[in-house]
Design a protein around this motif. Structure first.
Motif, PDB file in Angstrom:
ATOM      1  N   LEU A  96     -14.119  51.478 -21.075  1.00 58.95           N
ATOM      2  CA  LEU A  96     -14.317  50.033 -20.985  1.00 58.95           C
ATOM      3  C   LEU A  96     -15.497  49.587 -21.850  1.00 58.95           C
ATOM      4  CD1 LEU A  96     -13.407  47.400 -19.658  1.00 58.95           C
ATOM      5  CD2 LEU A  96     -14.976  47.907 -17.794  1.00 58.95           C
ATOM      6  N   VAL A  97     -16.591  50.323 -21.806  1.00 58.23           N
ATOM      7  CA  VAL A  97     -17.763  49.979 -22.609  1.00 58.23           C
ATOM      8  C   VAL A  97     -17.458  50.161 -24.095  1.00 58.23           C
ATOM      9  CG1 VAL A  97     -20.164  50.613 -23.118  1.00 58.23           C
ATOM     10  CG2 VAL A  97     -19.385  50.456 -20.751  1.00 58.23           C
ATOM     11  N   LEU A 141     -15.425  47.192 -25.193  1.00 53.49           N
ATOM     12  CA  LEU A 141     -16.300  46.018 -25.309  1.00 53.49           C
ATOM     13  C   LEU A 141     -17.136  46.100 -26.592  1.00 53.49           C
ATOM     14  CD1 LEU A 141     -17.511  43.424 -24.151  1.00 53.49           C
ATOM     15  CD2 LEU A 141     -19.109  44.857 -22.870  1.00 53.49           C
ATOM     16  N   ALA A 166     -14.947  45.257 -29.525  1.00 57.69           N
ATOM     17  CA  ALA A 166     -14.680  43.817 -29.546  1.00 57.69           C
ATOM     18  C   ALA A 166     -15.884  43.049 -30.094  1.00 57.69           C
ATOM     19  CB  ALA A 166     -14.324  43.326 -28.141  1.00 57.69           C
ATOM     20  N   LEU A 167     -17.087  43.429 -29.694  1.00 57.21           N
ATOM     21  CA  LEU A 167     -18.288  42.761 -30.189  1.00 57.21           C
ATOM     22  C   LEU A 167     -18.481  42.987 -31.687  1.00 57.21           C
ATOM     23  CD1 LEU A 167     -20.765  43.489 -27.264  1.00 57.21           C
ATOM     24  CD2 LEU A 167     -19.735  41.290 -27.865  1.00 57.21           C
TER      25      LEU A 167
END
Length: 62
Positions: free
Chosen positions: A6-7, A10, A13-14
């Protein structure tokens, strides 16, 4: 799904979100100003469309 996955997602995505303003700041600014003139319903429709596309991609991957 682990917290590490999940991290990682993320973080990716960033990175992707930051590429356009970093590479094309003037075009990104013009886009944001144009987006600010849109109606809330139009912005909501864009957001929902992006979510659906993401869900379809996830579905196709699994």
């Amino acid at each position: 799904m682990t917290i590490e996955l999940l991290v990682t997602a993320l973080a990716i995505a960033l990175i992707i979100e930051g590429l356009i303003p970093a590479l094309f700041p003037n075009k990104w600014r013009a886009y944001v100003l144009k987006l600010a003139e849109e109606t809330p319903q139009s912005i909501r429709s864009i957001g929902i469309t992006i979510i659906v596309i993401g869900l379809i991609i996830l579905w196709l991957l699994h």
